[in-house]
Design a protein around this motif. Structure first.
Motif, short mmCIF file in Angstrom:
data_model
loop_
_atom_site.label_atom_id
_atom_site.label_comp_id
_atom_site.label_asym_id
_atom_site.label_seq_id
_atom_site.Cartn_x
_atom_site.Cartn_y
_atom_site.Cartn_z
N TYR A 3 -26.80 -60.84 -0.52
CA TYR A 3 -28.07 -60.15 -0.68
C TYR A 3 -27.91 -58.97 -1.62
N GLY A 4 -28.69 -58.93 -2.69
CA GLY A 4 -28.64 -57.77 -3.57
C GLY A 4 -29.29 -58.03 -4.91
N SER B 44 -29.17 -52.09 -0.10
CA SER B 44 -30.26 -51.13 -0.33
C SER B 44 -31.12 -51.49 -1.53
N ALA B 45 -30.78 -52.57 -2.22
CA ALA B 45 -31.50 -52.95 -3.44
C ALA B 45 -32.93 -53.36 -3.12
N GLU B 46 -33.80 -53.15 -4.10
CA GLU B 46 -35.20 -53.54 -3.99
C GLU B 46 -35.52 -54.70 -4.93
N TRP C 42 -42.86 -52.52 -8.49
CA TRP C 42 -43.22 -51.29 -9.21
C TRP C 42 -43.92 -51.59 -10.54
N ASP C 43 -44.27 -52.84 -10.76
CA ASP C 43 -45.15 -53.18 -11.89
C ASP C 43 -46.49 -52.48 -11.68
N LEU D 78 -41.26 -55.73 0.71
CA LEU D 78 -40.27 -54.87 1.34
C LEU D 78 -39.97 -55.31 2.77
N MET D 79 -41.00 -55.69 3.51
CA MET D 79 -40.79 -56.11 4.89
C MET D 79 -40.06 -57.44 4.95
#
Length: 365
Positions: free
Chosen positions: A272-273, A300-302, A307-308, A320-321
Motif C-alpha cells: 500500500y502506498g 500515510s500516502a494519499e 486535490w484536483d 480517504l475513507m
C-alpha cells in the motif's frame, strides 16, 4: 501563469481556480477518517492495526518513515526504476567537508551536480531543494541537526511528474493502480514589464496562493522578469507548496498497471502506498515505459487526485475513507499471519521525531 503542462494550462480562463475544500485545514478533511478509524478499531479490536499494512516498514510507513530504509529494500526492476541516490548522516564535521563527501559518493553512484537534496525523514515536500554547487549543498547540510539523515538523488531525465497510488491484495498477490495524478509545477513567463509578484497576481489560482510562492521566491519577488524568461515557482511538486494536481485516472491502462505491479513486486512485502514518478510523455506513461521513481511513500500516502480543482468533496471523503478501510483490511490479514500491531508509544515516538526534524529543514523551494 502556465504549468509544466500535460493537458492543463492556465487557470485564468474563467473556471474556478481551486476546489471548495482544496486548502481546508487537514483536521477538517480527516475528521470523517478519524471517526471511521475509531469505529474500525473497535470492530478489529486494535487501534494500530493499519500499521501492519507494509510489514517490512516501521509503522508501515505511516509516520517517521525513512526513505533510505524503504528504497534500500528494492531489488530487480524496482531498484532499476528508482533514480540513484546516496544517503548521508549529518555529523559534527564542517558542512563543506560533508558536502564534498556527498558529492564524491554521488559520483561513485553514477551521478553528479546538480542533484536533489532532501530529508531522509520528512513529508509534504519539506526541505527538498535543488543543489548545484558545493556551497549550496553545504548550506543545506548545515541546516540539519546532528544525526539527521539526508539523501542526494540524481535529477530525473524528464520534467513531467505523476503520483501513482498502488494497492496489492495480500490474499491474491495481485496489485492494482487505483489512482493516477499529474503534478504540475506552476511557471510564469516574463514580459520585461511586470515583476514576479505582479505576474503571479494576474493569474486567478496563483494570485490566491501568492503567499505560498512569495515565501519560496523572495529574492526575485519584486524583480521584473526579462521577456521570455521562465520562472518556476516551486521545485518540489507538493500540493501544500503550490503545485497543481490533475486527476489522470482515465490514463490508467492495463499496460501501466502491469508494469507498476511488476516493479512493485520487487519491493518485498509492500502492499500500500504511492509512487512519485517522472516520465517522458503521456503515451509512454500509458504504456508503462520510461518511468523514473523519485520516491515511494507508505501508509500515510494519499490518492492525490482528490486535490484536483474539479474534485467533489463527497468523492474526496469517500476516497480517504476507502483508503483507511483498506489499511485495516491489509493489517488484519497480516495479523492473521502472526504479526502483532505496534503500540501507540512507538507511533507517538516516530511522530515526534518527524515533527522535530521538520522544524530544521530548509524550506526555500
Amino acid at each position: 501563469m502556465a504549468t509544466d503542462t500535460l493537458r492543463k494550462t492556465s487557470s485564468a480562463s474563467g473556471d474556478k481556480p481551486t476546489s471548495l475544500f482544496e486548502f481546508w485545514p487537514t483536521w477538517v478533511m480527516y475528521s470523517p477518517v478519524a471517526l471511521q478509524w475509531v469505529w474500525l478499531s473497535l470492530r478489529h479490536r486494535s487501534l494500530t492495526l493499519p500499521l501492519l499494512a507494509n510489514p517490512n516498514l516501521p509503522l508501515a510507513g505511516m509516520v517517521g518513515e525513512s526513505k533510505h530504509t524503504l528504497m534500500s529494500q528494492a531489488r530487480g526492476d524496482c531498484r532499476q526504476a528508482i533514480l540513484p541516490w546516496v544517503y548521508h548522516q549529518r555529523d559534527d564535521r564542517d558542512p563543506m567537508e560533508q558536502a564534498r563527501q556527498c558529492i564524491a559518493n554521488a559520483n561513485e553512484a553514477g551521478f553528479s551536480l546538480p542533484f536533489v537534496c532532501k530529508p531522509d525523514i520528512g513529508c509534504r515536500g519539506a526541505g527538498i531543494r535543488l543543489v548545484d554547487s558545493e556551497q549550496a549543498l553545504a548550506d543545506a547540510i548545515a541546516a540539519y541537526p546532528a544525526g539527521a539523515g539526508l539523501l542526494c538523488q540524481q535529477l530525473a531525465s524528464w520534467e513531467p511528474e505523476v503520483g501513482i497510488f498502488y494497492v496489492k491484495d495480500p490474499h491474491t498477490g495481485q496489485g492494482d493502480v487505483v489512482s493516477l495524478t499529474y503534478k504540475h509545477s506552476p511557471t510564469v513567463t516574463g514580459d520585461g514589464v511586470h515583476t514576479l509578484q505582479q505576474l503571479v497576481a494576474r493569474d486567478a489560482r496563483a494570485g490566491a496562493l501568492a503567499h505560498l510562492y512569495e515565501a519560496r521566491n523572495r529574492v526575485d519577488w519584486n524583480r521584473v522578469l526579462e521577456p521570455g524568461e521562465r520562472k518556476r515557482l516551486v521545485f518540489s511538486a507538493s500540493h501544500c507548496r503550490g503545485a497543481v494536481f490533475e486527476n489522470a485516472r482515465t490514463d490508467i491502462t492495463p499496460q501501466l498497471t502491469a508494469r507498476i505491479h511488476q516493479i512493485m513486486s520487487d519491493l518485498p512485502e509492500f502492499y500500500y502506498g504511492r509512487l512519485d514518478v517522472k516520465f517522458s510523455d503521456i503515451d509512454a506513461l500509458r504504456a508503462g515505459q520510461s518511468l523514473e521513481i523519485i520516491e515511494i511513500n507508505g501508509a500515510s500516502a494519499e490518492s492525490i487526485h482528490i486535490w484536483d480543482k474539479d474534485a467533489r468533496l463527497v468523492d474526496a471523503i469517500r476516497t480517504l475513507m476507502w483508503q483507511y478501510r483498506t489499511l485495516f483490511t491489509i493489517g488484519a490479514y497480516h495479523r492473521q499471519q502472526g504479526l502483532t500491531p505496534p503500540g501507540l508509544r512507538q507511533l507517538i515516538r516516530h511522530w515526534r521525531l518527524e515533527r522535530r526534524l521538520t522544524r530544521h529543514y530548509p524550506d526555500t523551494h
